[in-house]
Design a protein around this motif. Structure first.
Motif: not given
Length: 425
Positions: A315-322, A336-338, A329-331
């Motif tokens: 399952v992929p993840a949506v995570a904060a980019g820090h 995806l990173l936000h 997470v490899d965007d």
């Protein structure tokens, strides 16, 4: 190998990822044939103490002499190869380091958070990043802001412990296991000895099954707090709902200070479900049915267990980019990173992760491959044993943690063990 694990267990009132990691690591070592004993205290036991006993707990945070004596006696009696330290707050204290020195046993420590440079260990204040204490000697900013439980008085013991025991930690531990490169970099910049900071990611068990189909929901699994990005997620979801939604509901599971707010927000909605506190099996099933795991933490995290667990299930993840999320997470590949703290950016990422099922499935397959390469039990055991062997070799070979004066020392591990009892630094 004979390992003694030292850990102060967090309260059972709320799930602890750290307790989970310690238990899984102990099980992993035992399954591999190693002898693992545990020296622990439980925060749950504080409630049963007398009024005076409870009042005395803050005094034990910087130093608990009784623990030093008890642990040193046990080490002399059992003679483990190595001591593996985890959490020592509030009942164990850094006195465990003196006990290891007293008995002449090398120690390693897993740094699950930032307590080496931040009294509450979060690098978080008012829901955002705070590094005022990083690199300082006294941690006075934390006291001034009341960073632990929003109380200056409650923060004092932690600040004192950090200040007076800093050098003891740095000189008394052969290897520090950082659970991400992001964490290691922060600690190295603070002045910690970089040669003894090594990255050892947490592992997660293989769930035994992977996601089938496209998933049924987006899933937030964790502590319901501002620092974990719950309010940010609510704002992003409201923005999506105003535009017609994304076709799947949002499920939130966990407990924390925002539980009442989340319950009220989710009430009467078809697109949101607050599930309360789940047991581990319920969590595994929910992760395996997710379109994506959502980790919008406002403050940088040292790791991301939920992200790794999602990867294990494909399952992929949506995570904060820090923080550690950037290395987990490899965007565009495994998720995806936000933009951290940006509700519109989070809403956009949630919209994109659900918009194309074919791309989402490809991300899930890539996430599983990343799990197998970096976060599986086999990899976790290999890196753990590498760290143990390096620590033992450095200690017995005359490195920073050399045995106390008067002990036998020939550079041989067997000879060093023979002279352990007695003596102190």
């Amino acid at each position: 190998m004979h390992v003694l694990v030292v850990h102060n267990r967090y309260s059972s009132a709320q799930p602890s990822g750290e307790n989970q990691v310690v238990d899984q690591e102990v099980g992993l070592l035992r399954a591999a044939g190693h002898r693992v004993d545990v020296f622990e205290r439980r925060s749950d036991d504080i409630a049963a103490r007398s009024l005076w006993g409870k009042a005395a707990v803050p005094l034990l945070v910087p130093w608990n002499p009784g623990v030093r004596a008890e642990l040193a006696a046990r080490l002399r009696a059992e003679r483990p190869d190595i001591v593996h330290l985890h959490n020592v707050f509030p009942l164990l204290s850094p006195a465990v380091l003196a006990a290891c020195a007293d008995a002449g046993v090398p120690a390693v420590a897993t740094l699950h958070n930032y307590t080496q440079v931040c009294p509450p260990g979060t690098l978080n204040r008012d829901g955002g990043l705070c590094t005022e204490c990083v690199g300082t000697r006294t941690a006075l900013p934390a006291v001034r802001h009341g960073c632990y439980r929003n109380s200056r008085l409650a923060t004092v013991p932690l600040a004192v412990s950090l200040s007076v025991n800093r050098r003891r930690w740095w000189s008394g531990v052969e290897r520090f296991f950082c659970i991400s490169a992001a964490q290691r970099d922060v600690l190295a910049r603070s002045g910690m000895p970089t040669e003894r900071l090594t990255v050892k990611h947490n592992f997660v068990p293989d769930p035994g099954a992977r996601r089938v189909g496209d998933g049924e929901h987006l899933l937030f699994l964790g502590r319901l707090s501002e620092s974990k990005g719950v309010r940010l997620l609510m704002a992003a979801w409201d923005e999506l709902a105003a535009g017609g939604g994304v076709g799947v509901p949002l499920v939130l599971a966990g407990a924390g200070p925002m539980e009442g707010e989340v319950t009220a927000w989710a009430a009467g909605r078809d697109d949101v479900r607050y599930a309360g506190l789940w047991d581990p099996e319920q969590c595994r099933r929910a992760v395996g049915r997710a379109v994506a795991a959502v980790a919008p933490a406002r403050a940088p995290e040292t790791f991301g267990l939920v992200i790794a667990e999602a990867m294990a299930a494909g399952v992929p993840a949506v995570a904060a980019g820090h923080g550690a999320f950037v290395e987990l997470v490899d965007d565009g590949v495994t998720g995806l990173l936000h933009q951290p703290g940006d509700a519109a950016s989070l809403a956009s990422a949630l919209r994109r992760i659900t918009a194309r099922p074919d791309r989402n499935r490809a991300m899930g397959r890539a996430a599983r491959r990343r799990y197998e390469r970096d976060f599986s039990p086999a990899v976790g055991l290999e890196r753990l044993m590498e760290g143990y062997r390096a620590a033992i070799a450095g200690w017995s070979g005359g490195g920073h943690g050399t045995p106390p004066a008067g002990k036998g020392h020939t550079g041989s591990r067997r000879d060093t063990r023979a002279g352990r009892d007695g003596g102190s630094r």
